[in-house]
Every structure is written in C-alpha cells, then in structure tokens.
Design a protein around this motif. Structure first.
Motif, mmCIF file in Angstrom:
data_model
loop_
_atom_site.group_PDB
_atom_site.id
_atom_site.type_symbol
_atom_site.label_atom_id
_atom_site.label_comp_id
_atom_site.label_asym_id
_atom_site.label_seq_id
_atom_site.Cartn_x
_atom_site.Cartn_y
_atom_site.Cartn_z
ATOM 1 N N LEU A 210 -13.608 4.759 -38.041
ATOM 2 C CA LEU A 210 -15.001 5.161 -37.888
ATOM 3 C C LEU A 210 -15.073 6.124 -36.716
ATOM 4 C CD1 LEU A 210 -18.029 4.954 -38.555
ATOM 5 C CD2 LEU A 210 -18.144 2.987 -37.001
ATOM 6 N N VAL A 211 -15.373 7.382 -37.005
ATOM 7 C CA VAL A 211 -15.461 8.384 -35.945
ATOM 8 C C VAL A 211 -16.929 8.688 -35.675
ATOM 9 C CG1 VAL A 211 -13.228 9.370 -36.561
ATOM 10 C CG2 VAL A 211 -15.291 10.341 -37.550
ATOM 11 N N GLN A 212 -17.219 9.066 -34.449
ATOM 12 C CA GLN A 212 -18.595 9.294 -34.020
ATOM 13 C C GLN A 212 -18.797 10.764 -33.674
ATOM 14 O OE1 GLN A 212 -20.857 6.759 -33.836
ATOM 15 N NE2 GLN A 212 -19.423 5.124 -34.343
ATOM 16 N N MET A 213 -19.882 11.336 -34.173
ATOM 17 C CA MET A 213 -20.266 12.694 -33.808
ATOM 18 C C MET A 213 -21.607 12.642 -33.100
ATOM 19 S SD MET A 213 -19.167 15.108 -37.016
ATOM 20 C CE MET A 213 -19.581 16.552 -36.052
ATOM 21 N N GLY A 214 -21.636 13.121 -31.871
ATOM 22 C CA GLY A 214 -22.875 13.124 -31.105
ATOM 23 C C GLY A 214 -23.859 14.157 -31.627
ATOM 24 N N ARG A 215 -25.120 13.991 -31.239
ATOM 25 C CA ARG A 215 -26.163 14.915 -31.695
ATOM 26 C C ARG A 215 -25.881 16.354 -31.241
ATOM 27 N NH1 ARG A 215 -27.271 11.034 -34.535
ATOM 28 N NH2 ARG A 215 -29.095 9.708 -34.314
ATOM 29 N N GLY A 216 -25.330 16.499 -30.039
ATOM 30 C CA GLY A 216 -25.029 17.844 -29.548
ATOM 31 C C GLY A 216 -24.043 18.569 -30.440
ATOM 32 N N ASP A 217 -23.030 17.841 -30.925
ATOM 33 C CA ASP A 217 -22.051 18.444 -31.831
ATOM 34 C C ASP A 217 -22.705 18.833 -33.152
ATOM 35 O OD1 ASP A 217 -19.973 18.169 -30.017
ATOM 36 O OD2 ASP A 217 -19.471 16.156 -30.702
ATOM 37 N N LEU A 218 -23.587 17.978 -33.662
ATOM 38 C CA LEU A 218 -24.292 18.297 -34.910
ATOM 39 C C LEU A 218 -25.095 19.582 -34.763
ATOM 40 C CD1 LEU A 218 -25.729 14.835 -36.094
ATOM 41 C CD2 LEU A 218 -23.550 15.891 -36.673
ATOM 42 N N ILE A 219 -25.783 19.707 -33.636
ATOM 43 C CA ILE A 219 -26.615 20.892 -33.399
ATOM 44 C C ILE A 219 -25.756 22.147 -33.324
ATOM 45 C CG2 ILE A 219 -28.104 22.028 -31.697
ATOM 46 C CD1 ILE A 219 -29.221 19.194 -31.061
ATOM 47 N N ARG A 220 -24.638 22.076 -32.584
ATOM 48 C CA ARG A 220 -23.779 23.256 -32.434
ATOM 49 C C ARG A 220 -23.173 23.682 -33.771
ATOM 50 N NH1 ARG A 220 -22.660 20.792 -27.425
ATOM 51 N NH2 ARG A 220 -20.915 19.590 -28.269
ATOM 52 N N ILE A 221 -22.740 22.718 -34.563
ATOM 53 C CA ILE A 221 -22.163 23.044 -35.873
ATOM 54 C C ILE A 221 -23.223 23.661 -36.778
ATOM 55 C CG2 ILE A 221 -21.188 22.045 -37.982
ATOM 56 C CD1 ILE A 221 -19.833 19.953 -36.112
ATOM 57 N N HIS A 222 -24.398 23.058 -36.803
ATOM 58 C CA HIS A 222 -25.487 23.546 -37.661
ATOM 59 C C HIS A 222 -25.889 24.965 -37.257
ATOM 60 C CE1 HIS A 222 -28.441 22.350 -40.725
ATOM 61 N NE2 HIS A 222 -29.292 23.134 -40.090
ATOM 62 N N GLU A 223 -26.011 25.198 -35.962
ATOM 63 C CA GLU A 223 -26.405 26.525 -35.489
ATOM 64 C C GLU A 223 -25.335 27.564 -35.809
ATOM 65 O OE1 GLU A 223 -27.323 25.967 -31.376
ATOM 66 O OE2 GLU A 223 -29.399 25.362 -31.781
ATOM 67 N N PHE A 224 -24.072 27.187 -35.701
ATOM 68 C CA PHE A 224 -22.994 28.120 -36.041
ATOM 69 C C PHE A 224 -23.038 28.501 -37.519
ATOM 70 C CE2 PHE A 224 -18.616 28.286 -37.876
ATOM 71 C CZ PHE A 224 -18.303 29.573 -37.465
ATOM 72 N N LEU A 225 -23.161 27.509 -38.388
ATOM 73 C CA LEU A 225 -23.107 27.771 -39.828
ATOM 74 C C LEU A 225 -24.340 28.501 -40.346
ATOM 75 C CD1 LEU A 225 -21.582 24.400 -41.105
ATOM 76 C CD2 LEU A 225 -20.445 26.628 -41.026
ATOM 77 N N PHE A 226 -25.492 28.256 -39.720
ATOM 78 C CA PHE A 226 -26.742 28.813 -40.244
ATOM 79 C C PHE A 226 -27.402 29.796 -39.282
ATOM 80 C CE2 PHE A 226 -26.081 24.878 -42.556
ATOM 81 C CZ PHE A 226 -26.354 25.263 -43.863
ATOM 82 N N ALA A 227 -26.627 30.361 -38.368
ATOM 83 C CA ALA A 227 -27.193 31.274 -37.365
ATOM 84 C C ALA A 227 -27.817 32.513 -37.988
ATOM 85 C CB ALA A 227 -26.116 31.685 -36.367
ATOM 86 N N ASP A 228 -27.315 32.937 -39.139
ATOM 87 C CA ASP A 228 -27.805 34.166 -39.765
ATOM 88 C C ASP A 228 -28.973 33.918 -40.704
ATOM 89 O OD1 ASP A 228 -25.729 35.475 -38.485
ATOM 90 O OD2 ASP A 228 -24.344 35.101 -40.148
ATOM 91 N N GLU A 229 -29.437 32.670 -40.758
ATOM 92 C CA GLU A 229 -30.533 32.337 -41.666
ATOM 93 C C GLU A 229 -31.746 31.868 -40.877
ATOM 94 O OE1 GLU A 229 -29.349 29.689 -44.757
ATOM 95 O OE2 GLU A 229 -27.452 30.713 -45.100
ATOM 96 N N GLY A 230 -32.826 31.699 -41.590
ATOM 97 C CA GLY A 230 -34.019 31.158 -40.955
ATOM 98 C C GLY A 230 -34.931 32.248 -40.434
#
Length: 230
Positions: A210-230
């Motif tokens: 069971l691995v844990q991903m903190g909220r900060g990591d989720l935000i950074r990944i999401h922003e990287f993948l979707f930076a060109d959208e929105g």
C-alpha cells in the motif's frame, strides 16, 4: 561569571567544531539525496528505453525529490517522473505528449548500498489514464457518482485535502473520515485505490504494498499533465 581565556577559547572551538560537523552532516545528507536522485533517474530512463521503444525522443525529470531529507527517504513509497516527448531539432521545445512514470517502492528499498531496484515497481500513465484514476478516486471519496461531472470538474479544478476545488470554491467535498477509516475501489487488475483523509492510497496487487501519495504530489502531477488545458 568571567571564563578564563583558555577555557573560553576551548568552548568557542568546541562550538565551532560542532557547527562545522553539523554543516558537514547536512552537506553529506544533501549529497546522498542528490546521488540517489541521479541513480533513480538513470534507472527510470533505462526502464523507458527497455520497455517503451515507442518513446524515441523524450525528456525525463524527477518530480518529487526536491525538499526530501535523507532520514525521510526510507518512508517514501512512490517517486514520480515527468516525461514529455519532443521533435528532435536544434534547440527543441518540449511540446509533445506528456506522461508520468511512477516508481512504487517496497519496504527496504533503501539500504546501506543505496537503492535496491529489485524492490521498485514501475508504472507509466498518460493523462487519460490519470484522469480515469482521479475520477475513480474522487468517486469513491465523495457522494458525486456521475463520471462525466467528475471528469469536467477535475479538468477545471484540482484535488485538495477536503475535496475538489475549482478556483477557490470547494465543488466536490470529500467524505469526512477518521484517520483509521478507509474506502476502497477495485480500480484495475494491477491496483486498488484507497481513500482516507490523509492521502491517496494505491494498493499494488502484485506486491501487496500500500503506497501513499500526498495531496501535493497529486496537484503537481495534475498540473503537469493538464497545464495546457483549462
């Protein structure tokens, strides 16, 4: 009280030596972290070269080693890498497909010799797969079950501690759970997603970790993948 000059000099020398020793220890810790980062980044590159021949020109950069302390590294359960393709040319721009490579770690992945790569599981995802994961995660974490609503909200916003925010408004609140409560969804043949109030949990079926991903990591990944959208 006035200290004798010799004793004062000895004390000052001891303090200076202690400070110098502390700085050396800090420097050694920083150097060790940097060495592990470079070692892990090389291994990540080798993994891509060996397993993803479709990636013929790409950039790979560690997402989340910054700010890590040596004593905390053994508790790290996932390392993330940003990958982006580009067209080979003079002074190329990173404007191709984006992906994220996860290195999921098992207990004992760091030892006296550095990183034991036999205790790392690699998992490569693109933004479509990431969106599927986030939809499944938010769906199990909240009362919102409509997947089209979840996807459109996630494209506009981001996951924070209390739910999904669009700009400053909490649009989808997460369930409030106690720290020892978990909600689970069977996401794929490889993993289950686990929600509690502290983090996104990913249960790897093959290794039973069971691995844990903190909220900060989720935000950074999401922003990287979707930076060109929105």
């Amino acid at each position: 009280m006035v200290l004798p000059t010799k004793l004062k000099a000895q004390n000052d020398g001891a303090v200076a030596a202690g400070i110098a020793g502390g700085l050396l220890a800090i420097g050694a810790g920083i150097a060790a972290i940097k060495q592990m980062e470079e070692q892990a980044e090389l291994k990540a590159t080798q993994y891509i070269l060996a397993n993803h021949p479709e990636l013929s020109s790409f950039s790979l950069k560690t997402l989340d080693f910054d700010g890590k302390k040596l004593k905390d590294m053994s508790a790290v359960s996932v390392i993330s890498y940003k990958i982006q393709e580009f067209t080979p040319e003079d002074k190329p721009e990173l404007n191709g497909k984006k992906q994220v490579l996860f290195a999921f770690t098992s207990q004992g992945w760091i030892n006296q010799n550095g990183i034991d790569f036999d205790k790392i599981t690699w998992y490569l995802i693109d933004k479509e797969e990431w969106m599927h994961m986030m939809v499944a995660y938010v769906k199990v974490s909240s009362s919102e079950k409509d997947e089209s609503t979840l996807e459109s909200t996630l494209k506009e916003g981001r996951v924070v501690n209390k739910g999904v925010k669009v700009k400053s408004k909490l649009v989808i609140p997460f369930f409030k759970l106690h720290g020892d409560m978990y909600v689970v969804t069977d996401y794929s043949e490889d993993m289950k997603l686990v929600y509690n109030e502290r983090s996104l949990g990913i249960f790897l079926k093959a290794t039973k970790d069971l691995v844990q991903m903190g909220r900060g990591d989720l935000i950074r990944i999401h922003e990287f993948l979707f930076a060109d959208e929105g």
